[in-house]
Write an enzyme that holds these catalytic residues in place. Structure first.
Site, mmCIF file in Angstrom:
data_model
loop_
_atom_site.group_PDB
_atom_site.id
_atom_site.type_symbol
_atom_site.label_atom_id
_atom_site.label_comp_id
_atom_site.label_asym_id
_atom_site.label_seq_id
_atom_site.Cartn_x
_atom_site.Cartn_y
_atom_site.Cartn_z
ATOM 1 C CG HIS A 38 34.330 44.239 39.656
ATOM 2 N ND1 HIS A 38 34.006 44.993 40.765
ATOM 3 C CD2 HIS A 38 33.782 43.026 39.857
ATOM 4 C CE1 HIS A 38 33.300 44.249 41.610
ATOM 5 N NE2 HIS A 38 33.156 43.054 41.086
ATOM 6 C CD GLU A 106 28.487 43.162 41.919
ATOM 7 O OE1 GLU A 106 29.044 43.742 40.968
ATOM 8 O OE2 GLU A 106 28.631 41.946 42.143
#
Length: 317
Positions: A38, A106
Protein backbone atom coordinates in the site's frame (compact mmCIF):
# COMPACT_ATOMS: atom_id res chain seq x y z
CA UNK A 1 -4.15 -30.58 2.98
CA UNK A 2 -4.70 -26.88 3.56
CA UNK A 3 -1.71 -24.90 4.82
CA UNK A 4 -1.78 -21.82 7.03
CA UNK A 5 0.20 -18.66 6.45
CA UNK A 6 0.39 -15.29 8.15
CA UNK A 7 -0.64 -12.00 6.54
CA UNK A 8 1.65 -9.10 7.42
CA UNK A 9 -0.37 -5.88 7.48
CA UNK A 10 1.75 -3.04 6.11
CA UNK A 11 -1.10 -0.65 6.90
CA UNK A 12 -0.75 -1.15 10.66
CA UNK A 13 2.91 -1.81 11.38
CA UNK A 14 6.40 -0.39 10.92
CA UNK A 15 9.02 -2.27 8.87
CA UNK A 16 10.75 -3.52 12.01
CA UNK A 17 7.48 -4.74 13.51
CA UNK A 18 6.63 -6.61 10.30
CA UNK A 19 9.97 -8.41 10.33
CA UNK A 20 9.53 -9.37 13.98
CA UNK A 21 6.00 -10.66 13.26
CA UNK A 22 7.42 -12.80 10.45
CA UNK A 23 9.86 -14.36 12.91
CA UNK A 24 7.04 -15.03 15.38
CA UNK A 25 4.89 -16.53 12.61
CA UNK A 26 7.63 -18.97 11.64
CA UNK A 27 8.16 -19.97 15.28
CA UNK A 28 4.40 -20.45 15.77
CA UNK A 29 4.14 -22.91 12.87
CA UNK A 30 2.81 -20.78 10.02
CA UNK A 31 4.29 -22.00 6.73
CA UNK A 32 4.32 -18.89 4.51
CA UNK A 33 3.84 -15.13 4.50
CA UNK A 34 1.69 -12.62 2.68
CA UNK A 35 2.54 -8.93 2.87
CA UNK A 36 0.24 -6.11 1.76
CA UNK A 37 1.49 -3.45 -0.68
CA UNK A 38 0.00 0.00 0.00
CA UNK A 39 1.00 3.62 -0.52
CA UNK A 40 -1.59 4.75 2.03
CA UNK A 41 -3.27 2.95 4.93
CA UNK A 42 -7.04 2.67 4.66
CA UNK A 43 -7.44 5.13 7.55
CA UNK A 44 -5.23 7.20 9.81
CA UNK A 45 -5.82 4.92 12.81
CA UNK A 46 -3.94 2.16 10.98
CA UNK A 47 -1.14 4.65 10.55
CA UNK A 48 1.58 2.96 8.42
CA UNK A 49 2.48 2.16 4.81
CA UNK A 50 6.15 1.20 4.34
CA UNK A 51 7.62 0.46 0.91
CA UNK A 52 6.95 -3.24 0.53
CA UNK A 53 10.05 -4.12 -1.50
CA UNK A 54 12.37 -2.83 1.21
CA UNK A 55 10.54 -4.92 3.81
CA UNK A 56 10.73 -8.03 1.59
CA UNK A 57 14.50 -7.59 1.42
CA UNK A 58 14.61 -7.62 5.22
CA UNK A 59 12.30 -10.65 5.38
CA UNK A 60 14.63 -12.58 3.09
CA UNK A 61 17.37 -12.28 5.74
CA UNK A 62 15.15 -12.86 8.78
CA UNK A 63 13.06 -15.95 7.99
CA UNK A 64 13.05 -19.02 5.76
CA UNK A 65 9.35 -18.81 4.85
CA UNK A 66 8.03 -18.19 1.31
CA UNK A 67 6.75 -14.64 0.76
CA UNK A 68 4.08 -13.19 -1.53
CA UNK A 69 2.72 -9.70 -2.07
CA UNK A 70 -1.01 -9.55 -1.40
CA UNK A 71 -1.36 -7.64 -3.51
CA UNK A 72 0.69 -5.37 -5.76
CA UNK A 73 -0.93 -3.25 -8.46
CA UNK A 74 1.42 -3.13 -11.49
CA UNK A 75 -0.60 -0.75 -13.66
CA UNK A 76 -0.60 2.95 -12.66
CA UNK A 77 1.52 3.99 -9.67
CA UNK A 78 4.38 1.72 -10.76
CA UNK A 79 5.09 0.57 -14.34
CA UNK A 80 5.02 -3.22 -14.82
CA UNK A 81 8.63 -3.19 -16.04
CA UNK A 82 9.70 -1.79 -12.65
CA UNK A 83 7.50 -4.26 -10.74
CA UNK A 84 9.09 -7.07 -12.77
CA UNK A 85 12.56 -5.96 -11.63
CA UNK A 86 11.43 -5.71 -7.99
CA UNK A 87 9.78 -9.14 -8.11
CA UNK A 88 12.74 -10.81 -9.81
CA UNK A 89 15.17 -9.39 -7.25
CA UNK A 90 12.89 -10.50 -4.41
CA UNK A 91 12.79 -14.01 -5.84
CA UNK A 92 16.59 -14.12 -6.01
CA UNK A 93 16.90 -12.83 -2.43
CA UNK A 94 14.43 -15.47 -1.23
CA UNK A 95 16.03 -18.33 -3.17
CA UNK A 96 12.96 -18.78 -5.36
CA UNK A 97 10.52 -18.62 -2.41
CA UNK A 98 8.64 -15.63 -3.79
CA UNK A 99 5.33 -15.28 -5.59
CA UNK A 100 3.99 -12.03 -7.02
CA UNK A 101 0.37 -11.45 -6.08
CA UNK A 102 -1.21 -8.73 -8.20
CA UNK A 103 -4.55 -7.02 -8.63
CA UNK A 104 -6.23 -4.12 -10.41
CA UNK A 105 -5.75 -1.82 -7.41
CA UNK A 106 -7.61 0.93 -5.60
CA UNK A 107 -7.73 4.65 -6.22
CA UNK A 108 -6.50 5.08 -2.63
CA UNK A 109 -3.01 3.99 -3.69
CA UNK A 110 -2.89 4.33 -7.46
CA UNK A 111 -4.23 7.84 -8.17
CA UNK A 112 -1.41 9.64 -6.36
CA UNK A 113 0.47 10.60 -9.56
CA UNK A 114 -2.61 12.35 -10.92
CA UNK A 115 -3.64 9.82 -13.54
CA UNK A 116 -7.39 9.36 -14.14
CA UNK A 117 -8.81 6.34 -12.32
CA UNK A 118 -10.10 3.97 -15.04
CA UNK A 119 -13.31 1.98 -14.92
CA UNK A 120 -13.03 -1.63 -13.78
CA UNK A 121 -12.97 -3.23 -17.28
CA UNK A 122 -10.12 -0.91 -18.30
CA UNK A 123 -8.20 -1.68 -15.11
CA UNK A 124 -8.48 -5.39 -15.83
CA UNK A 125 -7.36 -4.84 -19.42
CA UNK A 126 -4.31 -2.96 -18.11
CA UNK A 127 -3.61 -5.76 -15.62
CA UNK A 128 -3.62 -8.35 -18.37
CA UNK A 129 -1.16 -6.37 -20.48
CA UNK A 130 1.03 -5.78 -17.43
CA UNK A 131 1.26 -9.55 -16.90
CA UNK A 132 2.36 -9.96 -20.51
CA UNK A 133 5.13 -7.38 -20.03
CA UNK A 134 6.36 -8.90 -16.77
CA UNK A 135 6.42 -12.45 -18.09
CA UNK A 136 8.53 -11.34 -21.06
CA UNK A 137 10.99 -9.65 -18.71
CA UNK A 138 11.21 -12.66 -16.39
CA UNK A 139 12.87 -14.58 -19.25
CA UNK A 140 16.01 -12.47 -18.79
CA UNK A 141 16.00 -11.63 -22.50
CA UNK A 142 15.98 -8.11 -23.93
CA UNK A 143 12.44 -7.14 -24.85
CA UNK A 144 10.52 -4.33 -26.44
CA UNK A 145 6.78 -3.99 -26.10
CA UNK A 146 4.35 -1.54 -27.65
CA UNK A 147 0.83 -2.19 -26.45
CA UNK A 148 -2.36 -0.29 -25.80
CA UNK A 149 -1.31 0.81 -22.31
CA UNK A 150 2.44 0.24 -21.97
CA UNK A 151 5.63 0.79 -23.94
CA UNK A 152 8.93 -0.88 -23.10
CA UNK A 153 12.08 -0.35 -25.15
CA UNK A 154 15.24 -2.47 -25.06
CA UNK A 155 14.67 -3.62 -21.48
CA UNK A 156 16.42 -6.59 -19.91
CA UNK A 157 16.47 -7.90 -16.35
CA UNK A 158 19.97 -9.08 -15.50
CA UNK A 159 19.11 -10.30 -12.01
CA UNK A 160 16.52 -13.06 -12.43
CA UNK A 161 15.74 -16.27 -10.53
CA UNK A 162 16.28 -19.71 -12.05
CA UNK A 163 12.54 -20.04 -12.71
CA UNK A 164 10.13 -17.23 -13.71
CA UNK A 165 8.33 -15.61 -10.80
CA UNK A 166 4.81 -17.11 -10.43
CA UNK A 167 2.09 -14.47 -10.80
CA UNK A 168 -1.13 -14.96 -8.82
CA UNK A 169 -4.16 -12.82 -9.63
CA UNK A 170 -6.44 -11.28 -7.01
CA UNK A 171 -10.12 -11.28 -7.91
CA UNK A 172 -13.32 -10.28 -6.14
CA UNK A 173 -15.79 -10.34 -9.04
CA UNK A 174 -16.68 -12.87 -11.74
CA UNK A 175 -14.88 -11.06 -14.59
CA UNK A 176 -11.66 -10.82 -12.58
CA UNK A 177 -11.91 -14.49 -11.53
CA UNK A 178 -12.17 -15.51 -15.17
CA UNK A 179 -9.12 -13.42 -16.08
CA UNK A 180 -7.26 -14.98 -13.16
CA UNK A 181 -8.08 -18.43 -14.52
CA UNK A 182 -6.91 -17.49 -17.99
CA UNK A 183 -3.61 -15.72 -17.19
CA UNK A 184 -2.71 -16.42 -13.56
CA UNK A 185 -0.46 -19.02 -11.96
CA UNK A 186 -2.81 -18.95 -8.98
CA UNK A 187 -5.87 -17.22 -7.54
CA UNK A 188 -6.16 -14.85 -4.55
CA UNK A 189 -9.30 -13.68 -2.79
CA UNK A 190 -10.54 -12.77 0.70
CA UNK A 191 -13.88 -14.56 1.05
CA UNK A 192 -14.63 -18.28 1.67
CA UNK A 193 -16.45 -18.45 -1.66
CA UNK A 194 -16.32 -21.84 -3.38
CA UNK A 195 -18.09 -20.45 -6.46
CA UNK A 196 -15.20 -18.06 -7.19
CA UNK A 197 -12.76 -20.98 -7.06
CA UNK A 198 -15.01 -22.91 -9.44
CA UNK A 199 -15.12 -19.97 -11.87
CA UNK A 200 -11.33 -19.65 -11.69
CA UNK A 201 -10.83 -23.36 -12.41
CA UNK A 202 -13.39 -23.41 -15.26
CA UNK A 203 -11.71 -20.42 -16.89
CA UNK A 204 -8.34 -22.12 -17.20
CA UNK A 205 -7.12 -22.26 -13.61
CA UNK A 206 -7.41 -26.05 -13.51
CA UNK A 207 -5.48 -27.39 -10.53
CA UNK A 208 -3.45 -24.22 -9.92
CA UNK A 209 -3.26 -23.09 -6.28
CA UNK A 210 -5.93 -20.92 -4.68
CA UNK A 211 -5.22 -18.65 -1.71
CA UNK A 212 -7.37 -16.65 0.69
CA UNK A 213 -6.86 -14.11 3.45
CA UNK A 214 -8.74 -13.81 6.74
CA UNK A 215 -8.60 -11.10 9.41
CA UNK A 216 -9.30 -11.91 13.06
CA UNK A 217 -8.83 -10.05 16.33
CA UNK A 218 -7.69 -12.30 19.15
CA UNK A 219 -7.92 -10.83 22.65
CA UNK A 220 -8.67 -11.94 26.18
CA UNK A 221 -11.69 -9.57 26.24
CA UNK A 222 -14.07 -10.15 23.33
CA UNK A 223 -15.72 -6.73 23.60
CA UNK A 224 -12.34 -4.98 23.56
CA UNK A 225 -11.33 -7.05 20.52
CA UNK A 226 -14.51 -5.97 18.71
CA UNK A 227 -13.71 -2.34 19.51
CA UNK A 228 -10.17 -2.78 18.17
CA UNK A 229 -11.38 -4.40 14.95
CA UNK A 230 -13.99 -1.68 14.47
CA UNK A 231 -11.50 1.14 15.11
CA UNK A 232 -8.86 -0.21 12.74
CA UNK A 233 -10.70 -2.15 10.04
CA UNK A 234 -14.31 -0.96 9.80
CA UNK A 235 -13.42 -0.18 6.15
CA UNK A 236 -13.47 -3.92 5.39
CA UNK A 237 -17.23 -3.88 5.81
CA UNK A 238 -17.84 -1.27 3.11
CA UNK A 239 -19.92 -2.70 0.25
CA UNK A 240 -19.41 -3.16 -3.47
CA UNK A 241 -16.90 -1.12 -5.47
CA UNK A 242 -16.59 1.64 -2.86
CA UNK A 243 -13.15 0.44 -1.64
CA UNK A 244 -11.83 0.66 -5.21
CA UNK A 245 -12.90 4.25 -5.89
CA UNK A 246 -12.49 6.29 -2.66
CA UNK A 247 -9.28 8.35 -3.05
CA UNK A 248 -7.98 9.09 0.47
CA UNK A 249 -7.88 7.63 4.00
CA UNK A 250 -10.14 10.50 5.10
CA UNK A 251 -12.83 9.40 2.62
CA UNK A 252 -12.63 5.85 4.05
CA UNK A 253 -12.99 7.26 7.54
CA UNK A 254 -16.11 9.15 6.49
CA UNK A 255 -17.67 6.11 4.81
CA UNK A 256 -16.74 3.85 7.74
CA UNK A 257 -18.86 5.97 10.10
CA UNK A 258 -21.77 3.99 8.65
CA UNK A 259 -20.25 0.68 9.86
CA UNK A 260 -21.45 -0.28 13.35
CA UNK A 261 -19.55 -2.37 15.91
CA UNK A 262 -22.31 -4.97 15.62
CA UNK A 263 -21.60 -5.35 11.91
CA UNK A 264 -17.93 -5.94 12.70
CA UNK A 265 -18.91 -8.43 15.41
CA UNK A 266 -21.00 -10.36 12.87
CA UNK A 267 -18.26 -10.50 10.25
CA UNK A 268 -14.92 -10.65 12.11
CA UNK A 269 -13.94 -13.36 14.58
CA UNK A 270 -13.00 -11.55 17.79
CA UNK A 271 -12.02 -12.69 21.26
CA UNK A 272 -10.43 -15.69 23.02
CA UNK A 273 -12.64 -18.64 21.96
CA UNK A 274 -10.44 -21.11 20.02
CA UNK A 275 -13.48 -22.90 18.60
CA UNK A 276 -14.68 -19.66 17.00
CA UNK A 277 -11.29 -19.11 15.36
CA UNK A 278 -11.12 -22.72 14.16
CA UNK A 279 -14.62 -22.46 12.70
CA UNK A 280 -13.74 -19.24 10.85
CA UNK A 281 -10.67 -20.81 9.26
CA UNK A 282 -12.50 -24.02 8.40
CA UNK A 283 -14.96 -22.07 6.25
CA UNK A 284 -12.04 -21.45 3.91
CA UNK A 285 -10.81 -25.03 4.17
CA UNK A 286 -14.26 -26.34 3.28
CA UNK A 287 -14.47 -23.94 0.33
CA UNK A 288 -11.36 -25.58 -1.11
CA UNK A 289 -8.48 -23.13 -0.56
CA UNK A 290 -4.95 -24.50 -0.60
CA UNK A 291 -3.55 -21.89 1.80
CA UNK A 292 -5.33 -19.58 4.22
CA UNK A 293 -3.43 -16.50 5.39
CA UNK A 294 -4.54 -15.19 8.78
CA UNK A 295 -3.95 -11.69 10.10
CA UNK A 296 -4.22 -10.46 13.69
CA UNK A 297 -5.76 -7.01 13.94
CA UNK A 298 -4.07 -4.75 16.48
CA UNK A 299 -0.91 -4.60 18.53
CA UNK A 300 -1.08 -7.81 20.57
CA UNK A 301 0.79 -9.94 18.07
CA UNK A 302 2.66 -12.10 20.58
CA UNK A 303 -0.58 -13.04 22.33
CA UNK A 304 -2.11 -13.99 18.96
CA UNK A 305 0.83 -16.18 17.96
CA UNK A 306 0.88 -17.95 21.33
CA UNK A 307 -2.87 -18.54 21.06
CA UNK A 308 -2.73 -19.91 17.51
CA UNK A 309 0.37 -22.02 18.22
CA UNK A 310 -1.24 -23.72 21.23
CA UNK A 311 -5.01 -23.57 20.69
CA UNK A 312 -5.86 -23.16 16.99
CA UNK A 313 -3.25 -24.58 14.60
CA UNK A 314 -3.18 -27.97 16.41
CA UNK A 315 -6.92 -28.32 15.79
CA UNK A 316 -6.51 -27.43 12.14
CA UNK A 317 -3.85 -30.06 11.52
Amino acid sequence: MTEYGYLLSSEEHTPGELVEQARMAEQAGFTSLWISDHYHPWNDNQGQAPFVWSVIGALSQAVSLPVETAVTCPTLRTHPAVIAQAAATSAVQLGGRFRLGIGSGEALNEHILGYPWPEAPVRLEMLEEAVQVMRQLFTGEQISHRGKHYTVENARLYTVPDEPVPIDISAFGPMAAEIAGRIGDGFITMAPDASSIERFRRSGGGTKPVYAGLKVCWGADEEEAVRTAHRLWANEQLPGELPQILPTPRHFEQASELVTPDRVRENVTCGPDPDAHVAAVKEYVDAGFDTVYINQIGKDQQGFFDFYRTKVLPQLG
